[in-house]
Design a protein around this motif. Structure first.
Motif, PDB file in Angstrom:
ATOM      1  N   SER A   1     109.691 104.245  10.686  1.00 29.04           N
ATOM      2  CA  SER A   1     109.852 104.441  12.008  1.00 29.04           C
ATOM      3  C   SER A   1     111.239 104.516  12.432  1.00 29.04           C
ATOM      4  O   SER A   1     112.019 104.413  11.396  1.00 29.04           O
ATOM      5  CB  SER A   1     109.359 103.285  13.005  1.00 29.04           C
TER       6      SER A   1
ATOM      7  N   THR B   1     114.007 106.024  19.664  1.00 31.00           N
ATOM      8  CA  THR B   1     112.930 106.979  20.297  1.00 31.00           C
ATOM      9  C   THR B   1     113.000 107.148  21.914  1.00 31.00           C
ATOM     10  O   THR B   1     112.867 107.923  22.478  1.00 31.00           O
ATOM     11  CB  THR B   1     111.566 106.669  19.741  1.00 31.00           C
TER      12      THR B   1
ATOM     13  N   GLU C   1     113.416 109.286  12.942  1.00 29.72           N
ATOM     14  CA  GLU C   1     112.724 108.853  11.732  1.00 29.72           C
ATOM     15  C   GLU C   1     113.343 109.365  10.666  1.00 29.72           C
ATOM     16  O   GLU C   1     113.353 108.775   9.266  1.00 29.72           O
ATOM     17  CB  GLU C   1     111.374 109.054  11.769  1.00 29.72           C
TER      18      GLU C   1
ATOM     19  N   ARG D   1     103.265 108.305  20.777  1.00 26.61           N
ATOM     20  CA  ARG D   1     104.194 107.054  20.671  1.00 26.61           C
ATOM     21  C   ARG D   1     103.333 106.207  19.768  1.00 26.61           C
ATOM     22  O   ARG D   1     102.290 105.855  19.722  1.00 26.61           O
ATOM     23  CB  ARG D   1     104.401 106.272  21.976  1.00 26.61           C
ATOM     24  N   GLY D   2     104.098 105.514  18.847  1.00 25.25           N
ATOM     25  CA  GLY D   2     103.430 104.378  17.768  1.00 25.25           C
ATOM     26  C   GLY D   2     102.978 105.027  16.758  1.00 25.25           C
ATOM     27  O   GLY D   2     102.166 104.588  15.747  1.00 25.25           O
TER      28      GLY D   2
ATOM     29  N   SER E   1     103.753 106.356  13.828  1.00 25.19           N
ATOM     30  CA  SER E   1     104.067 106.154  12.305  1.00 25.19           C
ATOM     31  C   SER E   1     102.714 105.307  11.839  1.00 25.19           C
ATOM     32  O   SER E   1     102.628 105.330  10.604  1.00 25.19           O
ATOM     33  CB  SER E   1     105.297 105.188  12.263  1.00 25.19           C
TER      34      SER E   1
END
Ligand code: ADP
Ligand code: ASP
Ligand code: MG
Length: 413
Positions: A41, A47, A74, A151-152, A154
């Motif tokens: 991430s 982010t 990232e 979002r989230g 990864s």
């Protein structure tokens, strides 16, 4: 050689020391005989910071440029992780999503993975590379534009790589040492589960437990990827550590309720007095879907004299857009209503458990507790393994704690 996917979330790569710490865990698995794909991430907070920059620059931003900006966090951690691994003698290189290439749909900001060809990484592994470090969260659409997975995302990159490369397991390293009966930041006596079924984790994630992105659990379930959540701050990375998300058959005893999840920022919108006729639901929810509103719960009241109220919930930050869509449909004569009431101060609280399939009375028990605590329920929805209620936001934490106590989750395993 067997392959393993290891994903490190934002707090686990928050600075150079943490990246070093993560790299040592990767080296341990290489020494254990694995070829490793590491998914990283962005450093924690990065982010969010970039999302803020985009919104400040252009409130109604071009989603393609949003992705160009927010995917970049990232890239930094992927390069730094590869460098750190090289420093400790592990042959590694970094890959951005487009270089793999991780191909996605063109739904910018919420793209779905379509394909991960394995040739490029395989060729490098064949040449003796031990670790491929891949930037999570990002991919490339058919038209060559960079996309992000939401979002989230990864987590989803990690599971998708585990499926594509036939990895023995996907390990998600984060800032908690496993999956708990509820968010341990809200309930201090939440207990860590040894195992949880894909189905329950899917419900918990989609009902607000952000420890795993919902889509990652969906993919793990579909491709039967054993998924483990564990802490990057603990030394133990043996199979004793963390929580395994697996098939329900692998779990001996199922608790009736296994977890409580919540979403803080919900809104409840009511269309007052709409004509109750065939097609009315389609006429209301069509324009909302076109406007990209994530409608969740829906309730239609009984009809009196051919008119009814229609209530639905959606994320609070979508209320303005929803109002605009509904007013537009009213102006163009598609629907007709007497009033539109938006309640922006609600939250959703849910209990989840596979045991509910074969156990009656959970709903009654849930409603009894909330009534005892003086929490008014505004909307209810159920499925086979979950019950959700909408309550005033100020009572959300009270409701979560009371339900956690009632279902004795402090003793759950
Ligand atoms: P990462 O940056 O590693 O992806 P996230 O912040 O996305 O980490 O997810 C980890 C967080 O999820 C934890 O710090 C915890 O507060 C939260 N969380 C919510 N529900 C749960 C749960 N049921 N079990 C464990 N953690 C949970
Ligand atoms: N960095 C991205 C985010 O914060 C993706 C991720 O961390 O999973 O949403
Ligand atoms: Mg996360």
């Amino acid at each position: 050689m067997p392959r393993l996917v290891m994903k490190f979330g934002g707090t686990s790569v928050a600075d150079l020391d943490r990246i070093k710490n993560a790299a040592h865990k990767v080296k341990q698995e290489v020494d254990n005989g694995f070829e490793v794909i590491v998914i990283v991430s962005a450093m924690s907070g990065k982010t969010n910071e970039m999302v803020g920059w985009v919104q400040e620059t252009a409130p109604l931003y071009d989603a393609r440029e949003y992705d160009a900006v927010v995917s970049s966090g990232e890239n930094v951690t992927a390069g730094l992780m590869a460098l750190t691994l090289q420093q400790i003698g592990v042959p590694a290189r970094s890959w951005q999503g487009w270089q793999v290439p991780l191909k996605t749909t063109s739904a910018h900001g919420a793209a779905r993975i379509e394909e991960i060809p394995t040739e490029n990484l395989d060729a490098k592994f064949a040449e003796g590379m031990k670790v491929a470090v891949v930037a999570g969260f990002q991919g490339i659409a058919d038209d060559g534009r960079i996309t992000t997975l939401g979002r989230g995302g990864s987590d989803t990159t990690a599971v998708a790589f585990a499926a594509a490369f036939d990895a023995v397991r996907c390990d998600i390293y984060t800032d908690v040492d496993g999956i708990y009966t509820t968010d341990p930041r809200i309930v201090s006596n939440a207990s860590k589960l040894k195992k949880i079924s894909y189905e329950e984790m899917l419900e918990l994630a989609s009902l607000g437990a952000k420890v795993l992105q919902t889509r990652s659990v969906e993919l793990a379930m579909r491709f039967k990827v054993p998924l483990r959540v564990l802490s990057s701050f603990d030394d133990d990375i043996s199979m004793n550590a963390g929580t395994l998300v697996c098939d329900e058959e692998e779990i001996m005893e199922n608790n009736v309720v296994n977890g409580v999840a919540f979403v803080r920022d919900e809104a409840k919108m009511t269309l007052v007095s709409v004509a109750d006729r065939p097609g009315i639901a389609a006429a209301i929810f069509g324009p909302l879907a076109d406007a990209g509103i994530n409608v969740d719960m829906i309730v239609q009241n009984i009809s009196e004299e051919g008119r009814t109220d229609m209530t639905f919930s959606c994320p609070v930050d979508q209320v303005l857009r929803a109002e605009k869509a509904l007013n537009g449909a009213k102006d163009s004569g598609e629907i007709n209503y007497h009033g539109l009431v938006s309640d922006k101060d609600v939250a959703k609280v849910s209990v989840v458990g596979i045991g509910m399939r074969s156990h009656v009375g959970v709903a009654k028990q849930m409603f009894d507790v909330l009534s005892r605590e003086g929490v008014n329920i505004k909307v209810i929805t159920t499925s086979e393994i979950k019950i959700s209620v909408l309550v005033d936001r100020k009572y959300m934490e009270l409701a979560v704690r009371a339900l956690h106590d009632e279902f004795e989750l402090e003793h759950a395993t």
